[in-house]
Design a protein around this motif. Structure first.
Motif, PDB file in Angstrom:
ATOM      1  N   ALA A  53       0.832  -1.204   0.000  1.00  0.00           N
ATOM      2  CA  ALA A  53       0.000   0.000   0.000  1.00  0.00           C
ATOM      3  C   ALA A  53       0.871   1.259   0.000  1.00  0.00           C
ATOM      4  O   ALA A  53       0.571   2.234  -0.696  1.00  0.00           O
ATOM      5  N   ALA A  54       1.967   1.247   0.765  1.00  0.00           N
ATOM      6  CA  ALA A  54       2.866   2.398   0.806  1.00  0.00           C
ATOM      7  C   ALA A  54       3.552   2.597  -0.545  1.00  0.00           C
ATOM      8  O   ALA A  54       3.698   3.736  -1.010  1.00  0.00           O
ATOM      9  N   GLU A  55       3.983   1.513  -1.188  1.00  0.00           N
ATOM     10  CA  GLU A  55       4.612   1.626  -2.511  1.00  0.00           C
ATOM     11  C   GLU A  55       3.619   2.136  -3.546  1.00  0.00           C
ATOM     12  O   GLU A  55       3.971   2.945  -4.408  1.00  0.00           O
ATOM     13  N   GLU A  56       2.380   1.681  -3.475  1.00  0.00           N
ATOM     14  CA  GLU A  56       1.349   2.136  -4.414  1.00  0.00           C
ATOM     15  C   GLU A  56       1.061   3.619  -4.219  1.00  0.00           C
ATOM     16  O   GLU A  56       0.932   4.368  -5.186  1.00  0.00           O
ATOM     17  N   GLU A  57       0.997   4.059  -2.971  1.00  0.00           N
ATOM     18  CA  GLU A  57       0.759   5.472  -2.692  1.00  0.00           C
ATOM     19  C   GLU A  57       1.918   6.336  -3.194  1.00  0.00           C
ATOM     20  O   GLU A  57       1.715   7.407  -3.764  1.00  0.00           O
ATOM     21  N   LEU A  58       3.134   5.862  -3.005  1.00  0.00           N
ATOM     22  CA  LEU A  58       4.307   6.591  -3.480  1.00  0.00           C
ATOM     23  C   LEU A  58       4.317   6.674  -5.008  1.00  0.00           C
ATOM     24  O   LEU A  58       4.595   7.737  -5.579  1.00  0.00           O
ATOM     25  N   ALA A  59       4.002   5.573  -5.671  1.00  0.00           N
ATOM     26  CA  ALA A  59       3.973   5.573  -7.136  1.00  0.00           C
ATOM     27  C   ALA A  59       2.889   6.507  -7.660  1.00  0.00           C
ATOM     28  O   ALA A  59       3.104   7.232  -8.645  1.00  0.00           O
ATOM     29  N   PRO A 108      -4.736   6.745 -13.818  1.00  0.00           N
ATOM     30  CA  PRO A 108      -3.851   6.239 -12.760  1.00  0.00           C
ATOM     31  C   PRO A 108      -2.552   5.723 -13.372  1.00  0.00           C
ATOM     32  O   PRO A 108      -2.480   5.432 -14.570  1.00  0.00           O
ATOM     33  N   ALA A 109      -1.519   5.657 -12.548  1.00  0.00           N
ATOM     34  CA  ALA A 109      -0.220   5.180 -13.035  1.00  0.00           C
ATOM     35  C   ALA A 109      -0.390   3.778 -13.623  1.00  0.00           C
ATOM     36  O   ALA A 109      -1.001   2.914 -13.014  1.00  0.00           O
ATOM     37  N   GLY A 110       0.129   3.595 -14.798  1.00  0.00           N
ATOM     38  CA  GLY A 110       0.016   2.307 -15.468  1.00  0.00           C
ATOM     39  C   GLY A 110       0.347   2.437 -16.939  1.00  0.00           C
ATOM     40  O   GLY A 110       0.907   3.443 -17.397  1.00  0.00           O
ATOM     41  N   SER A 126       1.596   9.213  -6.106  1.00  0.00           N
ATOM     42  CA  SER A 126       1.956  10.612  -5.884  1.00  0.00           C
ATOM     43  C   SER A 126       3.074  11.051  -6.826  1.00  0.00           C
ATOM     44  O   SER A 126       3.073  12.183  -7.319  1.00  0.00           O
ATOM     45  N   GLN A 127       4.009  10.164  -7.112  1.00  0.00           N
ATOM     46  CA  GLN A 127       5.087  10.485  -8.051  1.00  0.00           C
ATOM     47  C   GLN A 127       4.525  10.682  -9.461  1.00  0.00           C
ATOM     48  O   GLN A 127       4.897  11.621 -10.164  1.00  0.00           O
ATOM     49  N   HIS A 128       3.610   9.821  -9.860  1.00  0.00           N
ATOM     50  CA  HIS A 128       2.973   9.939 -11.180  1.00  0.00           C
ATOM     51  C   HIS A 128       2.229  11.268 -11.290  1.00  0.00           C
ATOM     52  O   HIS A 128       2.354  11.982 -12.286  1.00  0.00           O
ATOM     53  N   ARG A 129       1.470  11.612 -10.267  1.00  0.00           N
ATOM     54  CA  ARG A 129       0.704  12.860 -10.285  1.00  0.00           C
ATOM     55  C   ARG A 129       1.620  14.084 -10.349  1.00  0.00           C
ATOM     56  O   ARG A 129       1.340  15.048 -11.049  1.00  0.00           O
ATOM     57  N   TRP A 130       2.723  14.056  -9.609  1.00  0.00           N
ATOM     58  CA  TRP A 130       3.624  15.196  -9.581  1.00  0.00           C
ATOM     59  C   TRP A 130       4.224  15.438 -10.965  1.00  0.00           C
ATOM     60  O   TRP A 130       4.232  16.572 -11.455  1.00  0.00           O
ATOM     61  N   PHE A 131       4.729  14.394 -11.594  1.00  0.00           N
ATOM     62  CA  PHE A 131       5.338  14.553 -12.915  1.00  0.00           C
ATOM     63  C   PHE A 131       4.297  14.903 -13.975  1.00  0.00           C
ATOM     64  O   PHE A 131       4.579  15.660 -14.908  1.00  0.00           O
TER      65      PHE A 131
END
Length: 174
Positions: free
Chosen positions: A18-24, A89-91, A26-31
């Motif tokens: 869950a923490a890795e998914e949240e990090l991915a 979503p990131a993917g 937020s990183q996707h959204r930022w970029f």
């Protein structure tokens, strides 16, 4: 997650996932936000003067939208694909939208480069628009590239043996 309580062996991998998914995410959204902002900045260069000419004794500035309508359409398509990449979503679909944004940014830079060289029309000078378009187009391209690198697929989920080994190492290190 860190505290006095000890987590069961089954809970730790779920929380880590869950923490890795949240990090991915937020990183996707930022970029993706950075790419949309760079795209908007690039679009503003089409409102700058691109050519200056003297017609019938009058000075005439022509905006980038007037001089290069194909670049305006390229920019609009790039804006749409970058907004789509932000909304997904990131993917894989977000990666495809980011790749399309990068290709459109590259086309925009190439069009801006060609637009800086005017034809041999008398009494016509280049304005600042093409130079700014090239610079902001390169920034747009760099943002799209960074977004693609940030959205790369993560390694496959570990198998049960790898999780058991990691738990054993964590217990041994306490």
């Amino acid at each position: 997650m860190i505290g006095d309580e000890l987590l069961p062996d089954e809970e730790l991998p779920r929380r880590l996932d869950a923490a890795e998914e949240e990090l991915a995410t937020s990183q996707h959204r930022w970029f993706a936000r950075a790419t949309v902002l760079a795209t908007l900045a690039t679009g503003f260069t089409l409102l700058l003067p691109w050519t200056f000419s003297r017609r019938l004794g009058l000075s005439v500035w022509q905006l980038g939208i007037e001089v290069q309508p194909s670049l305006a359409l390229t920019w609009l398509a790039g804006l749409i694909t970058s907004i789509v990449a932000l909304s997904l979503p990131a993917g894989l679909k977000a990666q495809a939208a980011g790749a399309a944004t990068g290709v459109l940014a590259l086309l925009f830079v190439a069009g801006g480069w060609q637009a800086k060289d005017l034809q041999s029309i008398s009494d016509t000078w280049a304005g600042p628009g093409p130079a700014f378009a090239i610079v902001t187009g390169l920034i747009w391209l760099l943002c799209a590239t960074a977004q693609l690198l940030a959205d790369r697929t993560r390694p496959a989920t570990p198998d049960d043996k790898a999780v058991a080994d990691a738990i054993a190492r964590l217990r041994a290190s306490r």
